[in-house]
Design a protein around this motif. Structure first.
Motif, PDB file in Angstrom:
ATOM      1  N   SER A   1       0.829  -1.205   0.000  1.00  0.00           N
ATOM      2  CA  SER A   1       0.000   0.000   0.000  1.00  0.00           C
ATOM      3  C   SER A   1       0.860   1.251   0.000  1.00  0.00           C
ATOM      4  O   SER A   1       2.002   1.239   0.472  1.00  0.00           O
ATOM      5  CB  SER A   1      -0.898   0.043   1.246  1.00  0.00           C
TER       6      SER A   1
ATOM      7  N   ARG B   1       0.596   5.281   1.389  1.00  0.00           N
ATOM      8  CA  ARG B   1      -0.162   6.149   2.295  1.00  0.00           C
ATOM      9  C   ARG B   1       0.337   7.585   2.148  1.00  0.00           C
ATOM     10  O   ARG B   1       1.530   7.830   1.945  1.00  0.00           O
ATOM     11  CB  ARG B   1       0.012   5.731   3.753  1.00  0.00           C
TER      12      ARG B   1
ATOM     13  N   ILE C   1      -5.222  10.505   6.904  1.00  0.00           N
ATOM     14  CA  ILE C   1      -4.295   9.548   6.298  1.00  0.00           C
ATOM     15  C   ILE C   1      -5.057   8.831   5.196  1.00  0.00           C
ATOM     16  O   ILE C   1      -6.053   8.154   5.465  1.00  0.00           O
ATOM     17  CB  ILE C   1      -3.764   8.533   7.325  1.00  0.00           C
ATOM     18  N   THR C   2      -4.611   8.985   3.954  1.00  0.00           N
ATOM     19  CA  THR C   2      -5.224   8.246   2.846  1.00  0.00           C
ATOM     20  C   THR C   2      -4.345   7.054   2.506  1.00  0.00           C
ATOM     21  O   THR C   2      -3.128   7.081   2.705  1.00  0.00           O
ATOM     22  CB  THR C   2      -5.397   9.139   1.609  1.00  0.00           C
ATOM     23  N   PHE C   3      -4.964   6.009   1.985  1.00  0.00           N
ATOM     24  CA  PHE C   3      -4.208   4.808   1.628  1.00  0.00           C
ATOM     25  C   PHE C   3      -4.798   4.183   0.371  1.00  0.00           C
ATOM     26  O   PHE C   3      -5.993   4.317   0.083  1.00  0.00           O
ATOM     27  CB  PHE C   3      -4.203   3.791   2.781  1.00  0.00           C
TER      28      PHE C   3
ATOM     29  N   GLU D   1      -9.489   6.037   3.623  1.00  0.00           N
ATOM     30  CA  GLU D   1      -8.985   7.191   4.362  1.00  0.00           C
ATOM     31  C   GLU D   1      -9.364   7.083   5.835  1.00  0.00           C
ATOM     32  O   GLU D   1     -10.441   6.600   6.185  1.00  0.00           O
ATOM     33  CB  GLU D   1      -9.578   8.476   3.771  1.00  0.00           C
TER      34      GLU D   1
END
Length: 316
Positions: A73, A75, A84-86, A101
């Motif tokens: 992933s 981030r 925090i988006t992933f 997120e």
């Protein structure tokens, strides 16, 4: 060809702690294996800072519906916004794509944590969609509950980390093989009373065993092990002794002189609510820490010392 169906989910929890207290638990992936039950191990591949943004690339191993899955992933962390988006770069079937997120919103008395997911499944298969939906629901709920517990608990001495090392005058591969072939531990290790090992995917093992503690008590544990030939084996216990809320560990091998330094690392989270019932009314958390340190350390050293006896050449 039609576009795949994108499924979305939203999970929330209110935490009686500030955003500044909650955010680091999500941001620091080294805490995940002993904080979040589904997470087995995380390797941080890359990290870079770009002004207010921090970007990371991770490889994760986690359980989904009782099965171990692994993926890579990316981030993007924005601490000032509490976000925090992933996005999974490489997903594990039946997942075709997944991202989401974490959003942390200040509220009266604490923080509202919002966890969003969007995903698609291979070939839009309905059975696969149901399987992934069940995994996302279970893991998201478990992670948010664990996040709240971790953020709301004080620094109370329940977290304990330590390491023991033994020098073995043998090649790293031979020491690694001794640790990797845990199915042979019943014959090789006197403190192991029973062992069952399965490896359906190369390098990912499920190890169940009965271990005899220094006080002669027997504990049944079950662990997921991720093996990195020939220098490291990481593991997480999924069936634990009653005094522990979490236990993760690593066997590491460092070449040195004419052999290797073999090190056993442990990180545990104790259950203070069980100390009196298990150790007596007068027992303290410090007593529990001492017992766990002694028990786990003794068994780890026994394992490494047996590896040394098994592998080192006998002097004339």
């Amino acid at each position: 060809m039609p576009e795949p169906t994108v499924h979305t989910t939203r999970h929330t929890v209110d935490v009686s702690a500030s955003v500044d207290a909650v955010y680091p638990i999500i941001a620091d992936v080294t805490r995940w294996p002993y904080t979040f039950a589904p997470t087995v191990h995380v390797d941080l591949i890359e990290r870079e800072a770009d002004g207010p943004l921090h970007r990371e690339r991770l490889r994760l191993w986690a359980t989904a519906n009782g099965v171990v899955r692994s993926w890579v992933s990316r981030r993007t962390l924005t601490p000032a916004q509490g976000r925090i988006t992933f996005r999974q770069e490489v997903s594990a079937a039946p997942v075709a794509s997944m991202g989401g997120e974490w959003r942390l919103e200040p509220i009266d008395g604490g923080t509202r944590v919002v966890l969003l997911h969007d995903y698609s499944v291979v070939d839009d298969d309905p059975d696969a969609a149901e399987w992934v939906a069940r995994a996302v629901e279970h893991n998201s709920t478990a992670e948010l509950a664990a996040l709240r517990a971790a953020a709301e608990s004080a620094e109370d001495g329940t977290l304990l980390s330590f390491a023991d090392e033994v020098f073995v005058a043998a090649p790293a591969k031979e020491v690694y093989d001794f640790l990797y072939h845990a199915d042979r531990w019943r014959e090789r290790l006197p403190h192991v009373a029973r062992v069952e090992l399965t490896e359906d995917e190369p390098g990912v093992q499920i190890l169940e065993m009965d271990t005899v503690a220094p006080d002669d008590s027997v504990h049944t544990t079950r662990s997921v092990r991720v093996c990195f030939p020939t220098d490291r084996i990481v593991y997480k216990q999924t069936v634990l002794p009653p005094l522990l809320a979490a236990h993760t560990g690593t066997w590491t091998l460092r070449p040195e002189r004419d052999g290797v330094v073999a090190t056993s690392h442990h990180t545990v989270v104790l259950r203070p609510d069980r100390v009196a019932a298990l150790l007596g009314d007068s027992a303290t958390l410090a007593d529990a820490r001492d017992l766990v340190r002694r028990s786990l350390g003794t068994n780890s050293r026994r394992t490494l010392e047996q590896a040394r006896r098994h592998l080192q050449p006998v002097a004339d």
